[in-house]
Design a protein around this motif. Structure first.
Motif, PDB file in Angstrom:
ATOM      1  N   LEU A   1      -6.891  -8.424  14.863  1.00  0.00           N
ATOM      2  CA  LEU A   1      -7.691  -7.630  14.125  1.00  0.00           C
ATOM      3  C   LEU A   1      -7.643  -6.387  14.939  1.00  0.00           C
ATOM      4  O   LEU A   1      -8.000  -6.294  16.486  1.00  0.00           O
ATOM      5  CB  LEU A   1      -8.261  -7.711  13.629  1.00  0.00           C
ATOM      6  N   SER A   2      -7.561  -4.658  14.218  1.00  0.00           N
ATOM      7  CA  SER A   2      -7.895  -4.252  14.806  1.00  0.00           C
ATOM      8  C   SER A   2      -8.777  -3.242  13.975  1.00  0.00           C
ATOM      9  O   SER A   2      -8.848  -2.916  12.903  1.00  0.00           O
ATOM     10  CB  SER A   2      -6.461  -3.159  15.241  1.00  0.00           C
ATOM     11  N   TYR A   3      -9.674  -2.774  14.899  1.00  0.00           N
ATOM     12  CA  TYR A   3     -11.097  -1.727  13.655  1.00  0.00           C
ATOM     13  C   TYR A   3     -11.487  -0.719  14.820  1.00  0.00           C
ATOM     14  O   TYR A   3     -12.141  -1.113  16.109  1.00  0.00           O
ATOM     15  CB  TYR A   3     -12.074  -2.790  13.104  1.00  0.00           C
ATOM     16  N   VAL A   4     -12.064  -0.203  14.067  1.00  0.00           N
ATOM     17  CA  VAL A   4     -12.910   1.603  14.928  1.00  0.00           C
ATOM     18  C   VAL A   4     -14.918   1.069  14.531  1.00  0.00           C
ATOM     19  O   VAL A   4     -14.530   0.873  12.827  1.00  0.00           O
ATOM     20  CB  VAL A   4     -12.027   2.975  14.952  1.00  0.00           C
ATOM     21  N   TYR A   5     -15.049   0.922  14.973  1.00  0.00           N
ATOM     22  CA  TYR A   5     -16.661   0.916  14.973  1.00  0.00           C
ATOM     23  C   TYR A   5     -17.167   2.481  15.472  1.00  0.00           C
ATOM     24  O   TYR A   5     -16.946   3.287  15.823  1.00  0.00           O
ATOM     25  CB  TYR A   5     -17.526  -0.336  16.178  1.00  0.00           C
ATOM     26  N   GLN A   6     -18.662   2.920  14.613  1.00  0.00           N
ATOM     27  CA  GLN A   6     -18.979   4.069  14.156  1.00  0.00           C
ATOM     28  C   GLN A   6     -20.310   3.946  14.439  1.00  0.00           C
ATOM     29  O   GLN A   6     -20.854   3.167  14.321  1.00  0.00           O
ATOM     30  CB  GLN A   6     -18.316   5.420  13.843  1.00  0.00           C
ATOM     31  N   ILE A   7     -20.578   4.289  15.856  1.00  0.00           N
ATOM     32  CA  ILE A   7     -22.621   4.401  15.924  1.00  0.00           C
ATOM     33  C   ILE A   7     -23.082   5.051  15.021  1.00  0.00           C
ATOM     34  O   ILE A   7     -22.905   6.069  14.900  1.00  0.00           O
ATOM     35  CB  ILE A   7     -23.648   4.530  17.662  1.00  0.00           C
ATOM     36  N   THR A   8     -24.147   4.574  14.207  1.00  0.00           N
ATOM     37  CA  THR A   8     -24.535   4.858  13.025  1.00  0.00           C
ATOM     38  C   THR A   8     -26.292   5.262  13.373  1.00  0.00           C
ATOM     39  O   THR A   8     -27.334   6.261  13.000  1.00  0.00           O
ATOM     40  CB  THR A   8     -24.322   4.639  11.646  1.00  0.00           C
ATOM     41  N   GLU A   9     -26.074   3.963  14.650  1.00  0.00           N
ATOM     42  CA  GLU A   9     -27.986   4.482  14.741  1.00  0.00           C
ATOM     43  C   GLU A   9     -28.181   3.880  16.469  1.00  0.00           C
ATOM     44  O   GLU A   9     -27.350   2.709  16.437  1.00  0.00           O
ATOM     45  CB  GLU A   9     -28.833   3.720  14.085  1.00  0.00           C
ATOM     46  N   TYR A  10     -28.862   4.607  16.678  1.00  0.00           N
ATOM     47  CA  TYR A  10     -28.743   4.118  17.924  1.00  0.00           C
ATOM     48  C   TYR A  10     -30.296   4.740  19.290  1.00  0.00           C
ATOM     49  O   TYR A  10     -30.537   6.100  18.958  1.00  0.00           O
ATOM     50  CB  TYR A  10     -27.976   4.204  19.982  1.00  0.00           C
ATOM     51  N   ILE A  11     -31.120   3.372  19.662  1.00  0.00           N
ATOM     52  CA  ILE A  11     -32.867   3.726  20.154  1.00  0.00           C
ATOM     53  C   ILE A  11     -32.096   2.607  21.456  1.00  0.00           C
ATOM     54  O   ILE A  11     -32.621   1.964  21.729  1.00  0.00           O
ATOM     55  CB  ILE A  11     -33.658   3.830  19.147  1.00  0.00           C
TER      56      ILE A  11
END
Length: 147
Positions: free
Chosen positions: A62-72
């Motif tokens: 599998l190849s996929y791209v994650y995007q950060i939507t929340e980060y504390i």
């Protein structure tokens, strides 16, 4: 709907656990199925960051791209697939427990489409098994005595 929640207590301070877990470059070390992670946006990790992952799951590459939507930092990290075969959201949370212990929770949620829908219960079971292995692995890495 796939919704898998796993958690573990790690004998390290929250800052150390969250810093390591949130580092995409560390993912191939502690995730059983992740083979590589590549930054698509400049460091440091922040909302909007994108990371490309290559993984092996249920016999498939599998190849996929994650995007950060929340980060504390030291509290929560939420990332969603911006691209890939299976829409997924992954959430890490870190909570301090008695000083130097940290409870890390890993949650994966997604809606498989088409043919994958038939396998959602099986996928949930396999993801839970893999997530437990991943959390055991990160615990073992972080609790190793430093030489």
């Amino acid at each position: 709907m796939v919704d898998v929640v796993t958690a573990i207590t790690i004998n390290r301070p929250r800052e150390q656990v969250s810093e390591y877990a949130a580092g995409p470059e560390n993912a191939p070390e502690w995730y059983v199925n992740i083979k590589s992670a590549e930054w698509l946006t400049p460091k440091p990790l922040q909302i909007g960051s994108k990371i490309a992952f290559k993984a092996h799951f249920l016999g498939k590459e599998l190849s996929y791209v994650y995007q950060i939507t929340e980060y504390i930092p030291m509290e929560i990290l939420v990332m969603k697939t911006a691209d890939g075969p299976f829409p997924m959201e992954t959430t890490y949370t870190w909570e301090p427990v008695n000083g130097s212990l940290t409870r890390m929770t890993l949650r994966n949620q997604g809606n498989p489409a088409g043919f994958s829908m038939l396998f959602a219960p099986f996928m949930s079971l396999m993801m839970k098994r893999a997530n437990n292995k991943d959390l055991e692995r990160i615990k073992s890495i972080l609790e190793q005595p430093h030489s």
